[in-house]
Structures are given as C-alpha cells and as structure tokens.
Design an enzyme around this catalytic site. Sequence first.
Site, mmCIF file in Angstrom:
data_model
loop_
_atom_site.group_PDB
_atom_site.id
_atom_site.type_symbol
_atom_site.label_atom_id
_atom_site.label_comp_id
_atom_site.label_asym_id
_atom_site.label_seq_id
_atom_site.Cartn_x
_atom_site.Cartn_y
_atom_site.Cartn_z
ATOM 1 N N SER A 45 39.586 41.201 42.690
ATOM 2 C CA SER A 45 39.099 40.427 43.832
ATOM 3 C C SER A 45 39.700 40.923 45.135
ATOM 4 O O SER A 45 39.029 40.951 46.165
ATOM 5 C CB SER A 45 39.375 38.935 43.634
ATOM 6 O OG SER A 45 40.744 38.697 43.424
ATOM 7 N N GLU A 46 40.993 41.307 45.132
ATOM 8 C CA GLU A 46 41.578 41.954 46.297
ATOM 9 C C GLU A 46 42.599 43.010 45.890
ATOM 10 O O GLU A 46 43.283 42.863 44.867
ATOM 11 C CB GLU A 46 42.291 40.954 47.224
ATOM 12 C CG GLU A 46 41.412 40.368 48.306
ATOM 13 C CD GLU A 46 40.759 39.081 47.883
ATOM 14 O OE1 GLU A 46 39.885 38.596 48.622
ATOM 15 O OE2 GLU A 46 41.105 38.569 46.807
ATOM 16 N N THR A 47 42.660 44.050 46.706
ATOM 17 C CA THR A 47 43.739 45.033 46.638
ATOM 18 C C THR A 47 44.448 45.010 47.981
ATOM 19 O O THR A 47 43.805 45.049 49.032
ATOM 20 C CB THR A 47 43.200 46.438 46.347
ATOM 21 O OG1 THR A 47 42.569 46.437 45.061
ATOM 22 C CG2 THR A 47 44.321 47.465 46.334
#
Length: 271
Positions: A45-47
Amino acid sequence: MRIRIVDAFTDRPFAGNPAGVLLFGPEGFPDDERLQKIATEVNLSETAFAHPLGAAAEADWALRWFTPTTEVDMCGHATLATAHVLHTTGTATGTVRFAARCGALTTTAGGDGSITLDFPTSPLTPVAAPDGLAGILGARLLGVHDTSRHLGDLLVELADEKTVHALAPDPRALAERSRRGVIVTAPAEDPTRGYDFVSRGFFPNAGIDEDPVTGSAHTALAPFWSARLGRTELTGLQGGARQGRVRVSLRGERALLTGDAVTVIDGELLV
C-alpha cells in the site's frame, strides 16, 4: 541498496500493515519516476523513502511515501515503519523529526519498543452521502464526513462492528464517490476486548483496494470518536482479514498515534 519490509501497527509478523522502507544517503532522493517504479515493484500500500538532512535543517530526515500508483501527502504506517528501521538499526534514537508533504512530523520511540507519531488532525465536515454509496457498501449510513483538507477521504459511520467487518464493496464503484477513498467506522461491540472503535479503509483512487491499517485515517478517526465517547485516549482496531491496533491520543489540532512494528524482510534492491 538495502530494502526492508516492516509490518506496522502490530507486535507480531504477518499482521498489521506492511510497508517498504528505503533509506538514501545525504545526496537525497533519485528522480520521482524511479521512486514510483520502486514502489510499484514493491507493490504494498505504501513504500517510504527517506534521506538525512543537514545539521542546519529544521528536520532530521526528508520523508516521502508512494503507493503502487502515486505519491501521497500523508501516511502513518509507513512513517512508523521508517522510524522503526531508524531505531532498530541504531541510525536514530529518541525523537526523529521528518519533513514531509503534509508538514513537519515527529516520531518518538518508547521504552517498550513502540513508536508514537505526532500528526496533524484531519478536520471533519459533515456532507451528504454521495448517490449510491449506501448500496455500494451494502449498509445503512449513519453519517458521512469529508476529510479533504489533509486526506481526501469520506469518513462513513455505520451502525455496528459486525457490519464493518462484513463489508465487501466494489473498489471501482467506490472510486467514483471520493477523491482518495472511503473510511468506514463503528463503535466496538465489546470495549473490554481492548479497543474502542473499528474501521476499514478503501482507497482505490490511490491504487489500494483496501489498506489493512491506516495511520493517516486515525487523524480523522481520533477527533470523530473522541467527540462521541468523551475521551481523548482511545484505541482503534482496523482491518478485514489482516488487522492491527492504533492507540490514539488527541491533543487539540494534533493526534498522537502509537503502535508497534516488526521487520519481516531485510534484503537488497539490485537495480
């Protein structure tokens, strides 16, 4: 370049919300296209990407977050994951100041290994429900609020915890009803289980059909439930099949979000 996958808002692996974390040197970030390609490859979902700032800067690290499709203004779980990496590797101690798109953020490590995030709260504006939203969710809506100042989500109150857990909305249909996505929430069925409210987050316009545990969503959930429950110290449980807990403390226009994190993968980016 070293890359880590960290499960945030959980004290055990394979729970909470996984985030990629890459730390660059003082030379700064590579170009945006490369950052986006890495985040797309990681496909979480996020890096988070961070690099240290000079001694004269007002923050210690610059911090950015990318979903598989776009850069976002605010992300709680990937910030927690970044702080966890900085502390567990001995790169930082105590309080870490980040410079991010949403403004100045700080994280503080607790003696128990938890991390507390200091984020701006997201103001809530009551709005009419978009046409068809109740049908897409398959539930009766008790109220809808807009969070566009910081998040761009709709915060939707449902009747009970069971209804929240049973949701299976069509992401494409939700994408047409909000700028980023939809946060759904309800009071805990049994507060003696250690949490006061439940939530789930669907963010199809950011390339995330469902985010397991969304720190940024709690910048809106904290004032929402504080007003209803009459307390400034609360715990939220978020997620469907994969869940995590966020301890929230409302401090005026700031929300303190506390959680644990576990590094599950520590590897090398070869390109």
